[in-house]
Design a protein around this motif. Sequence first.
Motif, PDB file in Angstrom:
ATOM      1  N   ARG A   1       0.813  -1.216   0.000  1.00  0.00           N
ATOM      2  CA  ARG A   1       0.000   0.000   0.000  1.00  0.00           C
ATOM      3  C   ARG A   1       0.846   1.266   0.000  1.00  0.00           C
ATOM      4  NH1 ARG A   1      -5.252  -0.456   2.050  1.00  0.00           N
ATOM      5  NH2 ARG A   1      -4.894   1.396   3.277  1.00  0.00           N
TER       6      ARG A   1
ATOM      7  N   ASN B   1       1.396   2.675  -3.931  1.00  0.00           N
ATOM      8  CA  ASN B   1       0.504   3.653  -4.584  1.00  0.00           C
ATOM      9  C   ASN B   1       0.071   4.747  -3.604  1.00  0.00           C
ATOM     10  OD1 ASN B   1      -1.288   2.249  -3.016  1.00  0.00           O
ATOM     11  ND2 ASN B   1      -2.824   1.978  -4.605  1.00  0.00           N
TER      12      ASN B   1
ATOM     13  N   ILE C   1      -1.627   4.652  -0.978  1.00  0.00           N
ATOM     14  CA  ILE C   1      -2.995   4.618  -0.453  1.00  0.00           C
ATOM     15  C   ILE C   1      -2.932   4.645   1.084  1.00  0.00           C
ATOM     16  CG2 ILE C   1      -3.312   2.110  -0.375  1.00  0.00           C
ATOM     17  CD1 ILE C   1      -5.917   4.467  -1.805  1.00  0.00           C
TER      18      ILE C   1
ATOM     19  N   ARG D   1      -1.757   7.113  -8.396  1.00  0.00           N
ATOM     20  CA  ARG D   1      -2.660   6.008  -8.054  1.00  0.00           C
ATOM     21  C   ARG D   1      -3.314   5.426  -9.284  1.00  0.00           C
ATOM     22  NH1 ARG D   1      -5.133   8.875  -2.956  1.00  0.00           N
ATOM     23  NH2 ARG D   1      -3.385   8.604  -1.542  1.00  0.00           N
ATOM     24  N   ARG D   2      -3.482   6.243 -10.296  1.00  0.00           N
ATOM     25  CA  ARG D   2      -4.094   5.702 -11.495  1.00  0.00           C
ATOM     26  C   ARG D   2      -3.069   4.919 -12.303  1.00  0.00           C
ATOM     27  NH1 ARG D   2      -4.785  10.536 -15.673  1.00  0.00           N
ATOM     28  NH2 ARG D   2      -4.193   9.400 -17.527  1.00  0.00           N
TER      29      ARG D   2
ATOM     30  N   MET E   1      -4.588  -0.977  -7.890  1.00  0.00           N
ATOM     31  CA  MET E   1      -4.580  -1.877  -6.735  1.00  0.00           C
ATOM     32  C   MET E   1      -5.857  -2.712  -6.663  1.00  0.00           C
ATOM     33  SD  MET E   1      -3.765  -0.962  -2.823  1.00  0.00           S
ATOM     34  CE  MET E   1      -2.484  -2.057  -2.296  1.00  0.00           C
TER      35      MET E   1
ATOM     36  N   PHE F   1      -7.914  -5.301  -4.085  1.00  0.00           N
ATOM     37  CA  PHE F   1      -7.943  -5.512  -2.642  1.00  0.00           C
ATOM     38  C   PHE F   1      -8.346  -6.941  -2.284  1.00  0.00           C
ATOM     39  CE2 PHE F   1      -8.407  -1.065  -3.498  1.00  0.00           C
ATOM     40  CZ  PHE F   1      -7.635  -0.451  -2.544  1.00  0.00           C
TER      41      PHE F   1
ATOM     42  N   ASN G   1     -14.105  -5.256  -4.132  1.00  0.00           N
ATOM     43  CA  ASN G   1     -14.875  -4.073  -3.751  1.00  0.00           C
ATOM     44  C   ASN G   1     -15.389  -3.296  -4.961  1.00  0.00           C
ATOM     45  OD1 ASN G   1     -12.381  -3.148  -4.537  1.00  0.00           O
ATOM     46  ND2 ASN G   1     -12.192  -1.623  -2.932  1.00  0.00           N
ATOM     47  N   PRO G   2     -16.177  -3.979  -5.833  1.00  0.00           N
ATOM     48  CA  PRO G   2     -16.791  -3.209  -6.912  1.00  0.00           C
ATOM     49  C   PRO G   2     -17.712  -2.170  -6.307  1.00  0.00           C
ATOM     50  CG  PRO G   2     -17.859  -5.341  -6.715  1.00  0.00           C
ATOM     51  CD  PRO G   2     -16.684  -5.363  -5.788  1.00  0.00           C
ATOM     52  N   PHE G   3     -17.840  -1.027  -6.973  1.00  0.00           N
ATOM     53  CA  PHE G   3     -18.723   0.014  -6.467  1.00  0.00           C
ATOM     54  C   PHE G   3     -20.178  -0.423  -6.648  1.00  0.00           C
ATOM     55  CE2 PHE G   3     -15.084   2.527  -8.334  1.00  0.00           C
ATOM     56  CZ  PHE G   3     -14.408   2.603  -7.120  1.00  0.00           C
TER      57      PHE G   3
ATOM     58  N   ARG H   1     -11.462  -2.722 -14.062  1.00  0.00           N
ATOM     59  CA  ARG H   1     -11.590  -1.267 -13.930  1.00  0.00           C
ATOM     60  C   ARG H   1     -10.226  -0.608 -13.779  1.00  0.00           C
ATOM     61  NH1 ARG H   1     -14.428  -0.958  -7.916  1.00  0.00           N
ATOM     62  NH2 ARG H   1     -12.496  -1.245  -6.803  1.00  0.00           N
ATOM     63  N   LEU H   2      -9.223  -1.386 -13.340  1.00  0.00           N
ATOM     64  CA  LEU H   2      -7.854  -0.853 -13.338  1.00  0.00           C
ATOM     65  C   LEU H   2      -7.333  -0.763 -14.765  1.00  0.00           C
ATOM     66  CD1 LEU H   2      -6.019  -2.922 -10.604  1.00  0.00           C
ATOM     67  CD2 LEU H   2      -7.195  -0.748 -10.379  1.00  0.00           C
TER      68      LEU H   2
ATOM     69  N   GLN I   1     -14.201   0.292   2.112  1.00  0.00           N
ATOM     70  CA  GLN I   1     -13.506  -0.234   0.934  1.00  0.00           C
ATOM     71  C   GLN I   1     -13.889   0.477  -0.362  1.00  0.00           C
ATOM     72  OE1 GLN I   1     -14.794  -2.013   3.300  1.00  0.00           O
ATOM     73  NE2 GLN I   1     -13.513  -3.762   3.819  1.00  0.00           N
ATOM     74  N   TYR I   2     -15.114   0.989  -0.418  1.00  0.00           N
ATOM     75  CA  TYR I   2     -15.523   1.705  -1.630  1.00  0.00           C
ATOM     76  C   TYR I   2     -14.661   2.937  -1.843  1.00  0.00           C
ATOM     77  CZ  TYR I   2     -19.831  -1.044  -1.753  1.00  0.00           C
ATOM     78  OH  TYR I   2     -20.732  -2.050  -1.820  1.00  0.00           O
TER      79      TYR I   2
ATOM     80  N   LEU J   1     -10.273   5.925  -4.517  1.00  0.00           N
ATOM     81  CA  LEU J   1      -9.028   6.688  -4.441  1.00  0.00           C
ATOM     82  C   LEU J   1      -7.915   5.946  -5.175  1.00  0.00           C
ATOM     83  CD1 LEU J   1      -9.054   7.905  -0.737  1.00  0.00           C
ATOM     84  CD2 LEU J   1      -9.616   9.191  -2.781  1.00  0.00           C
ATOM     85  N   ALA J   2      -7.909   4.609  -5.053  1.00  0.00           N
ATOM     86  CA  ALA J   2      -6.861   3.821  -5.695  1.00  0.00           C
ATOM     87  C   ALA J   2      -6.961   3.882  -7.212  1.00  0.00           C
ATOM     88  CB  ALA J   2      -6.916   2.373  -5.220  1.00  0.00           C
ATOM     89  N   LEU J   3      -8.111   4.341  -7.723  1.00  0.00           N
ATOM     90  CA  LEU J   3      -8.235   4.486  -9.176  1.00  0.00           C
ATOM     91  C   LEU J   3      -7.885   5.894  -9.627  1.00  0.00           C
ATOM     92  CD1 LEU J   3     -11.431   2.452  -9.903  1.00  0.00           C
ATOM     93  CD2 LEU J   3      -9.252   2.199 -11.065  1.00  0.00           C
ATOM     94  N   GLY J   4      -7.408   6.708  -8.702  1.00  0.00           N
ATOM     95  CA  GLY J   4      -7.008   8.058  -9.078  1.00  0.00           C
ATOM     96  C   GLY J   4      -8.085   9.098  -8.871  1.00  0.00           C
TER      97      GLY J   4
ATOM     98  N   ILE K   1     -19.376   7.957  -5.474  1.00  0.00           N
ATOM     99  CA  ILE K   1     -19.581   6.632  -4.897  1.00  0.00           C
ATOM    100  C   ILE K   1     -20.307   6.707  -3.557  1.00  0.00           C
ATOM    101  CG2 ILE K   1     -18.469   4.516  -4.137  1.00  0.00           C
ATOM    102  CD1 ILE K   1     -18.216   5.030  -7.114  1.00  0.00           C
TER     103      ILE K   1
END
Lengths: 251, 289
Positions: free
Chosen positions: A47, A50, A52, A83-84, A88, A90, A94-96, A160-161, B173-174, B179-182, B192
């Motif tokens: 962690r 990136n 986080i 981060r983009r 990462m 997890f 953890n899909p939105f 999604r990454l 986690q959401y 944030l981890a996606l920028g 979200i």
Amino acid sequence: MSKIVIKNFNLYYGNFHALKDVNIYIEENRITAMIGPSGCGKSTLLRSINRINDIIEGVKTAGEINIDGANIYDRNIDVDFLRRSVGMVFQRPNPFPISIYENVAFGLRVNRITSNKNIINETVEKSLKAVLLWDDIKDKLRKSALTLTLEQQQRLCIARLIAVAPRIILLDEPCSSLDPVATRKIEELMMQLKKDYTIVIVTHNMQQAARVSQDTAFMLLGKLIEFNKTDKIFTNPSEKETDDYVSGRFG
Amino acid sequence: MREYLDYIIETIVFICGMLSIVFVVLIFSFLLKEGLSFFKDFSFVKFITNQFWYPSSTPLSFGILSLICGSVLVTLGACLIAVPIGVMSALFIAEIAPKGVRDILKSLVELMTAIPSVVIGFVGMVTVVPLVKNIFNLPTGLSAFSGSIMLGFMAMPTIVTISEDAIRSIPWQYKEGALALGATKWQALRRIILKAAMPGIIAAIMLGIGRVIGETMAVMMITGNAAHVPHSIFDPIRTMTATIAAEMGETVRGGVHYKSLFAIGLVLFLITFVVNFVADLFLGKNKNL
Ligand SMILES: Nc1ncnc2c1ncn2[C@@H]1O[C@H](COP(=O)(O)OP(=O)(O)OP(=O)(O)O)[C@@H](O)[C@H]1O
Ligand SMILES: [Mg+2]
């Protein structure tokens, strides 16, 4: 030059010294596994790559992590951009709680990469194909991502990454909530992705490390004990602690 | 001995539970009986579409359109004020404020719930009413607008506390994933967290509205009590609740006027029932998420 160069890296959670003088060189287009007993700092190190960890209160760092030669802990680094480019995945998928399509498009939208509908459609399709999910779900892209199975959800999180074209993918025990069959499938996916990305995976499961990785780092109590080719770590480690751990004498 | 004690306690709890149900049923059937007996002699449709409320002059006229308009206007105004501020505060308390500030804000908001409405009405009368009169250059500051401000203030604590719960119940986690996606912190919140918490937030808004519609004391003191259909938010208005409270004392028990007030109560009950029902729908949906 190595893709990721970690130099004398230290991390503190308040007063707790969680990472102690870690040094690693991680190579491009390989899978690097991090193993070690629970609480040794694997997730913390991952962690840090990136940043986080920055969102946790009271975290302090010292030392450097260089990606493509630039120290990501430099003051003038753009953390959102970092981060983009360093994606990462997890431990728990953890899909939105939005549609499958919007999950994949999320990174494109928030990073203002494009607002062109056709390009977004193409990227969503390409990303879902890259994780071998497209054929199963192409008819229900508008459904909530929470309707997918756990394995599909984890694939979606990888997709999604991929949509935002990262250089590095970090995975923190990505299979720990999956059954053995799903685990094997995600592992196969990782090995496919290896040719395009630099992959770092934290895992509890030593067979998994042995199966997927080319390099392995063994950590203990916040220290990097040994870092070497995976074959060497599992058959002929240089350090006694590593030997004890991989042969199952503790951990 | 212990079994005996258990039995007694169980019985007491059971009786208390039954009593509360009995009271609700009694109140409701009383409201229903008196209200419905009014509609034996007057048509319901006319009651809610006629705008003239002359309950004690001749000719008699029982139309509550102006009162409904008054209630709706002041409630809408209160929502326009309370919803954005309330939801933003909830977001601030749940996601942005440092821990110390968060605890202080939370107790302050909870304290706000404890202010009696007559105090809010009084404070509004001596501060907001003259201010509104001067700023907008009106003949009187006693208006729907002043009422909306004070009612918005009263709905805010409900909206803030329940929205805050909804926002905080969204898994951490959401946010991490976003944030981890920028995504920036604000993008993660807006795209979200807020979206995921929306059912809970809507329920919070509905409960806030429920509180405002039923409010009596403060509106009676601030809105001017003029029973006519308002043309703008700066007109004086009269609400259904204020009408019941103000006129109940002058009626003859069992008379038409008396029954008509119960009929208003019945309409009010219908409206709050629908609002609460919608809120429950959304709260239920939130749990399945
Ligand atoms: N947010 C935090 N605040 C304080 N201490 C923390 C925090 N997160 C982790 N730690 C501590 O840092 C150490 C390393 O934790 P980390 O999660 O990196 O271990 P890990 O190797 O990933 O363990 P596991 O295999 O159980 O996931 C642990 O002792 C843990 O208690
Ligand atoms: Mg971990």
